[in-house]
Motif scaffolding. Structure first.
Motif, short mmCIF file in Angstrom:
data_model
loop_
_atom_site.label_atom_id
_atom_site.label_comp_id
_atom_site.label_asym_id
_atom_site.label_seq_id
_atom_site.Cartn_x
_atom_site.Cartn_y
_atom_site.Cartn_z
N GLU A 1 0.81 -1.22 0.00
CA GLU A 1 0.00 0.00 0.00
C GLU A 1 0.84 1.27 0.00
O GLU A 1 0.50 2.25 -0.65
CB GLU A 1 -0.95 0.00 1.19
N MET A 2 1.94 1.26 0.72
CA MET A 2 2.77 2.45 0.81
C MET A 2 3.43 2.80 -0.53
O MET A 2 3.89 3.91 -0.74
CB MET A 2 3.83 2.31 1.90
N CYS A 3 3.47 1.85 -1.46
CA CYS A 3 4.07 2.10 -2.77
C CYS A 3 3.13 2.85 -3.70
O CYS A 3 3.56 3.39 -4.71
CB CYS A 3 4.49 0.79 -3.41
N ASP A 4 1.84 2.84 -3.40
CA ASP A 4 0.85 3.56 -4.18
C ASP A 4 0.81 3.10 -5.64
O ASP A 4 0.75 3.90 -6.57
CB ASP A 4 1.11 5.07 -4.09
N THR A 5 0.89 1.78 -5.85
CA THR A 5 0.90 1.24 -7.21
C THR A 5 -0.29 0.31 -7.49
O THR A 5 -0.45 -0.13 -8.61
CB THR A 5 2.18 0.44 -7.48
N GLY A 6 -1.05 -0.02 -6.48
CA GLY A 6 -2.17 -0.92 -6.67
C GLY A 6 -1.79 -2.38 -6.63
O GLY A 6 -2.63 -3.26 -6.79
N GLY A 7 -0.55 -2.69 -6.43
CA GLY A 7 -0.08 -4.07 -6.35
C GLY A 7 1.42 -4.09 -6.12
O GLY A 7 2.08 -3.06 -6.21
N PRO A 8 1.95 -5.26 -5.82
CA PRO A 8 3.39 -5.34 -5.59
C PRO A 8 4.18 -5.13 -6.88
O PRO A 8 3.67 -5.39 -7.98
CB PRO A 8 3.59 -6.76 -5.05
N ALA A 9 5.39 -4.64 -6.76
CA ALA A 9 6.26 -4.47 -7.92
C ALA A 9 6.56 -5.83 -8.54
O ALA A 9 6.87 -6.79 -7.83
CB ALA A 9 7.54 -3.77 -7.51
N ALA A 10 6.46 -5.91 -9.86
CA ALA A 10 6.67 -7.18 -10.56
C ALA A 10 8.06 -7.74 -10.31
O ALA A 10 8.23 -8.95 -10.13
CB ALA A 10 6.43 -7.00 -12.05
N TRP A 11 9.08 -6.88 -10.27
CA TRP A 11 10.44 -7.37 -10.10
C TRP A 11 10.62 -8.06 -8.75
O TRP A 11 11.39 -8.99 -8.63
CB TRP A 11 11.46 -6.25 -10.26
N ALA A 12 9.89 -7.60 -7.74
CA ALA A 12 9.99 -8.23 -6.42
C ALA A 12 9.17 -9.52 -6.37
O ALA A 12 9.62 -10.53 -5.85
CB ALA A 12 9.54 -7.26 -5.34
N LEU A 13 7.97 -9.47 -6.93
CA LEU A 13 7.07 -10.63 -6.88
C LEU A 13 7.59 -11.79 -7.73
O LEU A 13 7.62 -12.93 -7.28
CB LEU A 13 5.68 -10.20 -7.37
N ILE B 1 20.00 -19.36 -11.78
CA ILE B 1 19.99 -18.96 -10.37
C ILE B 1 20.84 -17.72 -10.16
O ILE B 1 20.43 -16.77 -9.49
CB ILE B 1 20.47 -20.13 -9.47
N PHE B 2 22.03 -17.71 -10.75
CA PHE B 2 22.92 -16.56 -10.62
C PHE B 2 22.27 -15.30 -11.19
O PHE B 2 22.29 -14.24 -10.59
CB PHE B 2 24.25 -16.83 -11.31
N THR B 3 21.66 -15.43 -12.37
CA THR B 3 21.04 -14.27 -13.03
C THR B 3 19.87 -13.73 -12.22
O THR B 3 19.77 -12.52 -11.99
CB THR B 3 20.59 -14.64 -14.45
N VAL B 4 18.98 -14.61 -11.78
CA VAL B 4 17.82 -14.16 -11.00
C VAL B 4 18.28 -13.48 -9.72
O VAL B 4 17.78 -12.41 -9.35
CB VAL B 4 16.87 -15.35 -10.71
N SER B 5 19.23 -14.07 -9.04
CA SER B 5 19.73 -13.48 -7.79
C SER B 5 20.42 -12.14 -8.04
O SER B 5 20.22 -11.19 -7.28
CB SER B 5 20.72 -14.43 -7.10
N THR B 6 21.20 -12.05 -9.09
CA THR B 6 21.90 -10.80 -9.39
C THR B 6 20.92 -9.69 -9.76
O THR B 6 21.05 -8.57 -9.27
CB THR B 6 22.91 -11.01 -10.53
N VAL B 7 19.95 -10.01 -10.59
CA VAL B 7 18.95 -9.00 -10.97
C VAL B 7 18.20 -8.51 -9.74
O VAL B 7 17.99 -7.31 -9.54
CB VAL B 7 17.99 -9.57 -12.04
N PHE B 8 17.79 -9.44 -8.88
CA PHE B 8 17.07 -9.04 -7.67
C PHE B 8 17.95 -8.16 -6.78
O PHE B 8 17.50 -7.13 -6.29
CB PHE B 8 16.61 -10.28 -6.88
N ASP B 9 19.20 -8.54 -6.59
CA ASP B 9 20.11 -7.74 -5.77
C ASP B 9 20.32 -6.36 -6.38
O ASP B 9 20.35 -5.35 -5.65
CB ASP B 9 21.45 -8.45 -5.60
#
Length: 124
Positions: free
Chosen positions: A42-54, A100-108
């Motif tokens: 809710e504090m993000c004011d986007t109507g839903g979670p950010a796709a990159w995090a989800l 795994i490396f790519t997903v983790s690196t992008v998230f970080d």
């Protein structure tokens, strides 16, 4: 030591490995569901979670699920850690490690980037 003894000695470790992988699949899906709760975005004011995090949690659950299914299959047929049982698996293990490396690196990277550009990332 013959192959049968080696396989029997690896069975408890393989079972533990499969249990951990299944737990990680559950954790990924559980974390995605937590992130989708309104009080967490809710504090993000986007109507839903950010796709990159989800999607990070979904991609982690999918990757863990592939490993968990394969390890469980090897346990059920009595060949723990015998990767050559399915011919294409040894070749794809490198791809999975890269995944795994790519997903983790992008998230970080997104987490670091979010400290200065949170408004931008909340809209992705």
């Amino acid at each position: 030591m013959n192959t049968t003894t080696k396989t029997q000695n690896n069975m408890p470790i393989a079972i533990l490995s499969a249990v951990i992988m299944w737990a990680l699949v559950f954790l990924g899906l559980y974390s995605a569901n937590i992130l989708k709760k309104p009080e967490n975005y809710e504090m993000c004011d986007t109507g839903g979670p950010a796709a990159w995090a989800l999607y990070y949690f979904y991609f982690s659950a999918i990757g863990g699920g592939i490993g968990a299914v394969y390890e469980t299959y090897l346990i059920l047929i009595g060949k723990p850690y015998v990767e050559e049982t399915i011919p294409w698996v040894p070749k794809t293990r490198g791809y999975i490690a890269g995944y795994i490396f790519t997903v983790s690196t992008v998230f970080d990277c997104f987490m670091v980037f979010a400290t200065s550009e949170a408004d931008f990332l909340n809209r992705i």
